[in-house]
Each structure stands twice: as C-alpha cells, then as structure tokens.
Design an enzyme around this catalytic site. Structure first.
Site, PDB file in Angstrom:
ATOM      1  N   ASN A   9      31.401  40.214  37.834  1.00 38.42           N
ATOM      2  CA  ASN A   9      32.636  40.700  38.610  1.00 38.42           C
ATOM      3  C   ASN A   9      32.075  39.825  40.345  1.00 38.42           C
ATOM      4  O   ASN A   9      32.044  39.042  40.658  1.00 38.42           O
ATOM      5  CB  ASN A   9      32.564  41.708  39.453  1.00 38.42           C
ATOM      6  CG  ASN A   9      33.065  42.460  40.080  1.00 38.42           C
ATOM      7  OD1 ASN A   9      34.590  41.528  40.432  1.00 38.42           O
ATOM      8  ND2 ASN A   9      33.499  43.207  41.279  1.00 38.42           N
ATOM      9  N   TRP A  10      33.188  38.580  40.178  1.00 37.35           N
ATOM     10  CA  TRP A  10      32.949  37.427  41.129  1.00 37.35           C
ATOM     11  C   TRP A  10      33.257  37.527  43.134  1.00 37.35           C
ATOM     12  O   TRP A  10      32.939  37.198  43.419  1.00 37.35           O
ATOM     13  CB  TRP A  10      33.333  36.267  40.369  1.00 37.35           C
ATOM     14  CG  TRP A  10      33.121  35.635  39.315  1.00 37.35           C
ATOM     15  CD1 TRP A  10      32.159  36.141  38.462  1.00 37.35           C
ATOM     16  CD2 TRP A  10      33.205  34.449  38.212  1.00 37.35           C
ATOM     17  NE1 TRP A  10      31.509  35.424  37.554  1.00 37.35           N
ATOM     18  CE2 TRP A  10      32.620  34.418  37.816  1.00 37.35           C
ATOM     19  CE3 TRP A  10      34.408  33.643  38.879  1.00 37.35           C
ATOM     20  CZ2 TRP A  10      32.821  33.503  36.817  1.00 37.35           C
ATOM     21  CZ3 TRP A  10      35.217  32.524  37.832  1.00 37.35           C
ATOM     22  CH2 TRP A  10      33.779  32.528  37.033  1.00 37.35           C
ATOM     23  N   LYS A  11      34.395  38.620  42.841  1.00 33.41           N
ATOM     24  CA  LYS A  11      34.606  38.919  43.607  1.00 33.41           C
ATOM     25  C   LYS A  11      34.433  38.312  44.767  1.00 33.41           C
ATOM     26  O   LYS A  11      35.545  37.169  44.268  1.00 33.41           O
ATOM     27  CB  LYS A  11      33.100  39.630  44.410  1.00 33.41           C
ATOM     28  CG  LYS A  11      32.276  41.059  43.833  1.00 33.41           C
ATOM     29  CD  LYS A  11      31.694  41.910  44.546  1.00 33.41           C
ATOM     30  CE  LYS A  11      31.018  42.385  44.163  1.00 33.41           C
ATOM     31  NZ  LYS A  11      29.863  43.895  44.322  1.00 33.41           N
ATOM     32  N   HIS A  95      37.076  50.122  42.007  1.00 31.67           N
ATOM     33  CA  HIS A  95      35.993  49.247  42.754  1.00 31.67           C
ATOM     34  C   HIS A  95      35.121  49.975  43.714  1.00 31.67           C
ATOM     35  O   HIS A  95      36.385  50.318  44.831  1.00 31.67           O
ATOM     36  CB  HIS A  95      35.140  48.008  42.808  1.00 31.67           C
ATOM     37  CG  HIS A  95      34.606  47.617  43.093  1.00 31.67           C
ATOM     38  ND1 HIS A  95      33.935  47.583  44.315  1.00 31.67           N
ATOM     39  CD2 HIS A  95      33.092  47.161  41.836  1.00 31.67           C
ATOM     40  CE1 HIS A  95      32.643  46.149  43.785  1.00 31.67           C
ATOM     41  NE2 HIS A  95      32.623  46.178  42.807  1.00 31.67           N
ATOM     42  N   GLU A  97      34.375  48.944  46.522  1.00 32.45           N
ATOM     43  CA  GLU A  97      34.845  47.905  47.879  1.00 32.45           C
ATOM     44  C   GLU A  97      36.346  48.093  47.905  1.00 32.45           C
ATOM     45  O   GLU A  97      36.707  48.386  48.644  1.00 32.45           O
ATOM     46  CB  GLU A  97      34.379  46.574  47.463  1.00 32.45           C
ATOM     47  CG  GLU A  97      33.008  46.339  47.398  1.00 32.45           C
ATOM     48  CD  GLU A  97      32.614  45.216  47.498  1.00 32.45           C
ATOM     49  OE1 GLU A  97      32.746  44.224  45.785  1.00 32.45           O
ATOM     50  OE2 GLU A  97      30.506  44.993  46.160  1.00 32.45           O
ATOM     51  N   GLU A 167      28.956  52.593  39.009  1.00 32.23           N
ATOM     52  CA  GLU A 167      28.133  51.932  39.608  1.00 32.23           C
ATOM     53  C   GLU A 167      28.131  52.750  41.338  1.00 32.23           C
ATOM     54  O   GLU A 167      28.742  53.434  42.212  1.00 32.23           O
ATOM     55  CB  GLU A 167      29.237  50.973  40.144  1.00 32.23           C
ATOM     56  CG  GLU A 167      29.459  49.927  39.691  1.00 32.23           C
ATOM     57  CD  GLU A 167      29.829  48.732  39.523  1.00 32.23           C
ATOM     58  OE1 GLU A 167      29.338  48.065  39.049  1.00 32.23           O
ATOM     59  OE2 GLU A 167      31.081  48.809  40.444  1.00 32.23           O
ATOM     60  N   GLY A 173      24.839  45.225  45.779  1.00 32.54           N
ATOM     61  CA  GLY A 173      24.858  44.467  46.595  1.00 32.54           C
ATOM     62  C   GLY A 173      23.529  44.769  46.745  1.00 32.54           C
ATOM     63  O   GLY A 173      23.309  43.689  47.970  1.00 32.54           O
ATOM     64  N   SER A 211      22.942  46.359  40.980  1.00 29.93           N
ATOM     65  CA  SER A 211      21.871  45.549  41.434  1.00 29.93           C
ATOM     66  C   SER A 211      21.486  45.356  39.967  1.00 29.93           C
ATOM     67  O   SER A 211      20.251  44.375  39.710  1.00 29.93           O
ATOM     68  CB  SER A 211      20.635  46.003  42.483  1.00 29.93           C
ATOM     69  OG  SER A 211      21.499  46.224  44.096  1.00 29.93           O
ATOM     70  N   GLY A 232      27.136  41.957  40.026  1.00 25.58           N
ATOM     71  CA  GLY A 232      28.296  41.011  40.775  1.00 25.58           C
ATOM     72  C   GLY A 232      27.216  39.748  41.158  1.00 25.58           C
ATOM     73  O   GLY A 232      27.439  38.918  39.921  1.00 25.58           O
ATOM     74  N   GLY A 233      26.739  39.758  41.927  1.00 25.71           N
ATOM     75  CA  GLY A 233      25.886  38.698  42.086  1.00 25.71           C
ATOM     76  C   GLY A 233      24.869  37.892  41.787  1.00 25.71           C
ATOM     77  O   GLY A 233      25.517  36.675  41.339  1.00 25.71           O
TER      78      GLY A 233
END
Ligand code: PGA
Length: 253
Positions: A9-11, A95, A97, A167, A173, A211, A232-233
């Site tokens: 997930n590159w956001k 998601h 966010e 999640e 994150g 994470s 993600g990251g």
C-alpha cells in the site's frame, strides 16, 4: 493451500519515476521466488494506467487504494470503481486512514464494497481497532461489528473476490507491529466471524497489516490464520518488499 497474498500500500507516496522502479523491483522479486506468492501493489491513481502496461509480462497485480461510493456522475473529484476496472484488479476499501481522516463510516465502506463487486473486481476490506479499544478489551467486538456492517448483503457466490485485512490502527506506521500471536488470534477470530456469516469462508484470504516488515514477515506468515500481509512503509523500500516476498515463499515451501 492458497498462496500468501502480499500487497504493498503505497499511500500518497512516489513520483512516477519511483513508482516505475518499485514496480520493476516487485516484478523481479516475485519472479525470483520458487514457491507461489501472490503480489499486488496499490500505486496512486495517476500512475495506474501506465503501470498496468508495465506489469503485463508479470504476475504482479495492480490495485487502487480507494474508490468512490457512487458510480459515475456529478461527483467532482471522485474516482469510480468502473473507471478503475480499466487498470486495477483489486481495490482497498475502508482503510483506517480513510475512516479517520475522511470520515468514512461503515455504511460508506459497505457502499464501496458493493461498487467494487459490481465491477467484478476484488475488495480488500480493512478492519481494525484503535489502541483505546484494545486496552478496553473491545478489539474483537469492534472488528466484528466493522466486518458485519461492511459485509451486509454481500453475495455468497462472490466470496473469492473478498480479502480481509486486519490492521490494528495502533500498529499502522508506528513501527510497533502486533505480535505474531496477537495477529494470529485476531485473524482466527475473523475466520470464525466469516464462517458464521457465510457458512464456509475458505475462499476469503485474511491478511495482517501494521508495521509488517522484512524482520517480522516470516514469523507472521508462519501463523496458520495469517494468509498474507498488507504492507505500507516497507513496500516503499524495494529490498524490504523483496525480502518479504521471499519470506512468504520460504514459509510456503
Ligand atoms: P504500515 O502501513 O505497514 O506502514 O504500518 C500498513 C497500512 O496502512 O496498510
């Protein structure tokens, strides 16, 4: 056994040049695995069409990070699932966010799942509790209620189009992932909820996200109810993402 499903997930990240090199790295990493691992990435909307061309000769799937709850019409700025069908095979829905920053309610999430299905795409439905809810012992109740609300009316003959991503919001994150045991416990709980809702939910993949990285991927993926990772990251670092794909292949062998 269903292969593990790893989704990056590159956001709201990447220039187009960065996106191109991340895609190339994901393709190479997936090609290098001996065992079957399913790999998807979700670039920002403007890159999707061009990147679709770039994955033609690979098994990497392209997905979108979000879609409109409505179909086409006078909704300035919205991107519909019917548009995304041209360039994506799956769409992330709900998601945390989106829920926290853009006010997406369970009802909106349910509408989005419906739009995704109408287009014969796959939905990656995200659920998860915030820290206060976990500390209050409400994590399972929260996750169950998010699931049942988003899946109200979900057709039983489309279960193969559904992925659930557990999640925990406190892990996203933060660098503090759930322990493999806690991830396993909640993914097993989700399986129970889905089985009760649908009878047999075997076609639905359940991922863990929050994470996840190249250090904890193998341990998480060894757990029987963790069917993949939403990343993600670490998915923005080509070596880390490749190492996670390899970890999934190693666990599968
Ligand atoms: P993270 O993000 O891996 O950076 O924690 C996961 C996600 O938001 O899907």
């Amino acid at each position: 056994m269903t292969p593990s499903l790893l989704i990056g997930n590159w956001k709201s990240n990447t220039t187009f040049a960065e996106a191109e090199s991340l895609i190339d790295a994901a393709k190479a990493a997936q090609n290098a695995t001996g065992a079957e691992v399913w790999v998807g990435v979700t670039p920002p909307f403007p890159w999707l069409m061009a990147l679709r061309e770039r994955i033609q000769d690979s098994n990497v799937w392209i997905g979108a990070q979000n879609c409109s709850a409505t179909d086409m019409g006078a909704y300035t700025g919205e991107v519909t699932a019917s548009m995304l069908k041209e360039c994506a095979t799956f769409i992330i829905v709900g998601h945390s966010e989106r829920r926290a920053y853009y006010g997406e309610t369970d009802e909106v999430v349910r509408e989005k799942v419906a739009r995704v299905l109408e287009q014969d795409l796959h939905a990656v439905l995200c659920v998860g509790e915030v820290l206060a809810q976990r500390e209050a012992g409400e994590a399972e109740a929260v996750v169950k209620s998010q699931l049942l609300a988003a899946l109200e009316g979900y057709p039983e003959d489309r279960l193969y189009r559904l992925v659930i991503a557990y999640e925990p919001v406190w892990a996203i994150g933060t660098g503090v992932a759930a322990t493999a045991d806690d991830a396993e416990e909640m993914c097993a709980f989700i399986r129970g909820v889905l089985d009760k809702r649908f009878g047999d939910s075997n076609h639905i993949i359940i991922q863990y996200g929050g994470s996840a990285n190249e250090k904890n991927a193998a341990e998480l993926l060894t757990k029987p109810h963790v069917g993949g990772l939403l990343i993600g990251g670490a998915s923005l670092k080509p070596e880390a993402f490749a190492a996670m794909i390899q970890a999934a292949a190693d666990v599968a062998e």
